[in-house]
Design an enzyme around this catalytic site. Structure first.
Site, PDB file in Angstrom:
ATOM      1  N   GLU A  78       0.486   8.636   1.455  1.00 32.33           N
ATOM      2  CA  GLU A  78      -0.154   7.978   0.317  1.00 32.33           C
ATOM      3  C   GLU A  78      -1.016   6.826   0.827  1.00 32.33           C
ATOM      4  OE1 GLU A  78       2.154   6.702  -3.011  1.00 32.33           O
ATOM      5  OE2 GLU A  78       3.478   8.449  -2.959  1.00 32.33           O
TER       6      GLU A  78
ATOM      7  N   GLU B 110       9.220   7.456  -1.623  1.00 28.00           N
ATOM      8  CA  GLU B 110       9.294   6.015  -1.352  1.00 28.00           C
ATOM      9  C   GLU B 110      10.714   5.494  -1.546  1.00 28.00           C
ATOM     10  OE1 GLU B 110       4.791   4.340  -1.998  1.00 28.00           O
ATOM     11  OE2 GLU B 110       6.170   4.149  -3.694  1.00 28.00           O
TER      12      GLU B 110
END
Length: 347
Positions: free
Chosen positions: A280, A173
């Site tokens: 995710e 991320e």
């Protein structure tokens, strides 16, 4: 925990792990090119088991967690790896050696493997990208070497144990970059070099492994275009764009943003000619039907990406029951049984 610095140490760990492996752990099983990945990130699993947590099927019988996930259609396991983690129950572990052990176990279950390099000693995400303690005083030139060596060493250890991941994330991320401040998006030239060092290390171990670059807020097309336009301008090398999608953190029901996710998936494949993957996803554990419906919609959106460029969907810590982790986006109930939400992964 003492920092692991060399493949020599890895080889000692691997010699023990590898000796117990059956022949099915030696080579990555042949996968159809378009075999859709349905999976789970289970970094907490070894510690859950070590602290005595028990997993049960819906009939009340105790069962291995990975088998429970496999029974629900999952074929992929994602594992994070930290450089020099603490022994904290929930925010530590996931060392290189522990990751190898877990990957071998998942491979023996017939699972495909993704490795997620955080390049940190603990959580890296949009709000924090902290360099490993052992690297914090290194020059930028040395950081490039650190990224390469760490990536190469972990993947070499995995390969020596008979596990060649299909996918490897270089960073976790990273809309603002990684390994701040040197790898911040405020300095794209340096971020690009760090990402490319990770890419090159992956390909040096096995050129068939697909390299993923991963951002959060998969419904936010503007965020992705800003990042990947800069990545293209700075010649970042990668194969797959990874997306997180959490309606809970977006603070909207999935029905309000699922179309934006689908549009972004399609735009990314067209704009950058890359494959895409939701690496995710998660929903509120007590809202089983809503999470099931959300997962069904996400899987449908990824499968609908043209030219089979939508590779798969991975739930983040579905087994990470709130009673153990205090995390409310698992897909596990208080009685130790999987939520019906995971049935969305069944064919």
């Amino acid at each position: 925990m003492k920092k692991i610095k060399s493949t020599l140490f890895f080889s000692m760990i691997i010699s023990l792990v590898f000796s117990s492996c059956t022949s099915q752990t030696i080579d990555r099983p042949g996968q159809p090119i378009n075999n859709f990945a349905k999976g789970a990130d289970v970094g907490w699993l070894p510690q859950m088991e070590a602290t005595g947590y028990k997993f049960y099927d819906t009939d009340g019988k105790q069962k291995d967690c990975l088998q429970l996930l496999k029974d629900r259609g999952m074929n992929t396991i994602r594992l994070r790896v930290w450089v020099n983690p603490s022994n904290d129950k929930a925010s530590g572990h996931c060392s290189p050696a522990e990751t190898v052990t877990m990957a071998v176990r998942a491979k023996k279950m017939g699972m495909r493997i993704m490795i997620d390099f955080h390049y940190s000693d603990s959580w890296a995400d949009p709000g924090k990208q902290i360099k490993p303690k052992a690297w914090e005083n290194h020059s930028f030139s040395q950081l490039l070497t650190d990224v390469y060596n760490h990536t190469f060493d972990v993947l070499t250890a995995l390969k020596s144990a008979g596990v060649t991941p299909e996918w490897v994330q270089v960073g976790n991320e990273i809309p603002g970059g990684m390994m701040w401040p040197e790898g911040s998006t405020k300095n794209w030239n340096q971020l690009a070099q760090l990402l490319n060092k990770g890419h090159d290390a992956v390909k040096a171990v096995d050129a068939t492994i697909k390299v993923i670059v991963h951002l959060d807020e998969g419904n936010n097309g503007e965020k992705f275009r800003l990042f990947f336009d800069n990545a293209k301008a700075n010649n970042v090398k990668y194969d797959v764009i990874g997306l997180s999608y959490y309606p809970f953190w977006i603070k909207k029901d999935y029905k309000e943003t699922i179309a934006d996710l689908a549009n972004n998936l399609n735009d990314l494949t067209t704009r950058y000619d890359k494959e895409v993957m939701v690496v995710e996803v998660g929903g509120i554990d007590t809202l089983e039907q809503n999470t099931y419906d959300m997962l069904t919609a996400v899987i449908k959106a990824v499968k609908a990406v043209p030219n089979n460029k939508g590779l798969g969907v991975i739930y983040w810590e579905p087994q990470g029951a709130k009673s153990w982790s205090n995390y409310e986006l698992s897909a596990w109930k208080s009685d130790g049984k999987p939520s019906m939400a995971l049935d969305a992964f069944k064919e």
